[in-house]
Design an enzyme around this catalytic site. Structure first.
Site, PDB file in Angstrom:
ATOM      1  CG  ASP A 178       2.090  -0.520 -24.990  1.00 46.12           C
ATOM      2  OD1 ASP A 178       1.355  -1.180 -25.757  1.00 46.12           O
ATOM      3  OD2 ASP A 178       2.099  -0.706 -23.753  1.00 46.12           O
TER       4      ASP A 178
ATOM      5  CB  VAL B 255      -0.923   0.013   1.229  1.00 45.19           C
ATOM      6  CG1 VAL B 255      -1.799   1.252   1.213  1.00 45.19           C
ATOM      7  CG2 VAL B 255      -1.762  -1.249   1.252  1.00 45.19           C
TER       8      VAL B 255
END
Length: 561
Positions: free
Chosen positions: A280, A139
């Protein structure tokens, strides 16, 4: 005319008035004393011959030979101390300047690498991160170290203190470099990058981790918006900030799609102009910025900086097969690995024009254009099926349309109707972007100058965008007229007997299909074979040198914290 006191004739120099002056004779050294008996033995004939030779060429030999003082040759012609401007000199200077500023830019590259990048590191902001590990992962929470800047004040629906944090390992250093390059060169093309650093690990604790921080600009990607049944009207609501009470139809949808395409082309042109190829481009890597109400490009981990050769390996490619161009490589596999930065920057315009690597991204954007117009192609399965069909049609969109249009469903027909508006200029732009050969595809600048964007979109263009657009159109127009003029001259240069080119011969040159077994083809094959061997040898040598480097030189620019 003879020089006074010496009796030396200088009439062999036409147009010159020469002055030969005798200087005070200096005493001869030991070498001269030992040399005099030798010259005396040679006789007067040899001495006279040598003196005549000296006088003929106007050059003074040492006094040990001439038996005289030093000879000074001085021209009395008027000397021009000022700068002389000539047509060849001006042409050479303009050519040099053009090359230094040609894409991807030699002069801007040196300035960016050795001035801006260094100055930027001196004034970077400071951040702190708080990490905690849970059962399902790590986190992360990031906040500005400056409490005043960290105040969460809403502006245009975005919390000013919110940031996005990404942890990366394999391509983290590359992404930090690319984002800093974009921030300096074309900040409006990509998400607002704030900071990036690497966190050192203790020995045996794993590889170094890279942390990247962006300013939070929104959550919706183009992929998320396209998956909604309300597309493209949900995009209109986001761009204009309000729901429009207008009748739905293909004209309204075309205007929305046109606005999205224009924003993406401006973003791509910014990247390509600075020498970066994304590799991409797909809807998942396009995010909507709620602050500027524009679409921006994200995820530069696969990008290649061809100005200095970072993240470019000739025989490796990074791509998404659903949106990748047929060639898969942005440059020829015969291209050697990147040399040192000054050499790579100097040669970058040549390699760029030889390979046109930016056309790789244009093909991917063309597929996004296709998906926005044809709802049935927005799923992965249908997009994969489309790619297979297009491959069977030799990547010819016209052949694909002839194949599927007779039995098209309602969604496909609606897409063709959108593309056929305004005499089919949308379809014309699409076919110029999705082509098999990279050199035949349109560039981002030329696409922005296409008639498809003559009409104003949902948002008005900024002053700089208007200037850029007018420049693009003027430049593309001049180039097309120049090409037609050259082709016309070649066609009118004569017949085959006279050594010129006819229209039929020009068409044959365009197609370039050599006959099998011909002598010319065999010679060309031999030359290309030798060329490949030479390039292969150079490539292997460059790879061997690169493999000996202990670390990536540009990773040293990334701070440790």
């Amino acid at each position: 005319m003879a020089a006074s006191g010496l009796g030396l004739s200088t009439s062999f120099l036409p147009g010159h008035d020469t002055l030969l002056r005798r200087r005070r004779r200096r005493p001869a050294g030991p070498a001269a004393a030992s040399f005099r008996p030798v010259t005396a033995e040679l006789g007067g004939v040899a001495t006279e011959l040598g003196r005549n030779l000296v006088e003929a060429v106007g050059v003074g030999l040492p006094c040990t030979v001439m038996q005289c003082g030093d000879v000074i040759y001085r021209s009395t012609l008027p000397q021009n101390d000022g700068l002389t401007i000539t047509a060849p000199g001006v042409a050479l200077a303009l050519s040099a300047v053009s090359y230094l500023w040609a894409t991807p830019g030699v002069a801007p590259g040196f300035f960016d690498m050795f001035v801006l990048a260094f100055a930027e590191r001196l004034f970077r902001p400071t951040f702190r991160k708080k990490l905690g590990e849970g059962a399902f992962g790590v986190v992360c929470k990031a906040s500005l170290a400056n409490p005043e800047a960290a105040e969460k004040v809403k502006a245009n629906g975005v919390m000013q203190g919110d940031v996005v944090v990404k942890k990366a390992t394999e391509y983290g250093a590359v992404e930090i470099w690319m984002n800093e390059r974009v921030r300096r060169a074309c900040a409006s093309s990509c998400a607002d990058f704030l900071y990036g650093f690497r966190e050192s690990k203790a020995k045996g604790k794993g590889a170094e981790e890279y942390w990247l921080i962006w300013r939070f600009e929104g959550e919706d990607t183009l992929y998320d918006l396209m998956q909604s049944k309300e597309f493209p009207y949900n995009v209109e609501t986001k761009i204009l900030g309000d729901v429009q009470d207008l009748p739905k139809g293909i004209s309204r949808e075309n205007k929305i799609i046109q606005t999205v395409m224009r924003q993406l082309l401006f973003a791509l042109d910014g990247l390509h102009s600075t020498g970066i190829v994304h590799r991409d481009i797909k809807p998942q890597n396009v995010i909507f910025s709620e602050g500027s109400r524009t679409f921006k490009i994200i995820d530069l981990g696969a990008a290649a900086d061809l100005r200095v050769g970072i993240n470019y390996i000739p025989k490796e490619f990074l791509l998404d097969p659903r949106y990748a161009a047929p060639e898969q490589y942005i440059m020829s596999t015969q291209t050697p690995s990147a040399p040192s930065v000054p050499v790579a920057t100097t040669l970058s315009p040549v390699l760029w024009q030889l390979n046109l690597p930016d056309r790789f991204d244009i093909y991917s954007l063309g597929l996004i254009f296709l998906q926005m117009a044809f709802p049935s192609l927005r799923t992965d399965s249908n997009l994969i099926q489309f790619n297979r069909q297009l491959k069977r049609c030799d990547y010819d969109l016209e052949a694909w349309r002839n194949l599927v249009e007779p039995r098209a469903n309602a969604e496909l027909r609606r897409g063709f109707d959108i593309m056929d508006l305004d005499d089919g200029i949308g379809w014309e732009l699409l076919t110029s972007m999705v082509r098999y050969k990279a050199r035949q595809r349109i560039s981002a600048k030329a696409a922005l100058a296409h008639p498809y964007f003559n009409r104003e979109g949902l948002l008005g263009l900024s002053v700089m965008q208007n200037v850029q657009l007018q420049l693009f159109r003027a430049t593309q127009k001049d180039y097309s007229e120049l090409a037609r003029w050259v082709v016309g001259l070649m066609a009118k240069s004569g017949t085959e007997d006279a050594g010129g080119f006819t229209e039929a011969q020009l068409q044959e040159l365009r197609e370039i299909k050599p006959k099998k077994g011909s002598a010319q083809r065999n010679v060309l094959a031999s030359v290309l074979r030798v060329q490949r061997k030479i390039v292969k040898t150079i490539n292997e040598s460059m790879d061997e040198l690169a493999s000996q480097r202990k670390s990536i030189w540009w990773s040293r620019w990334i701070p440790r914290e």
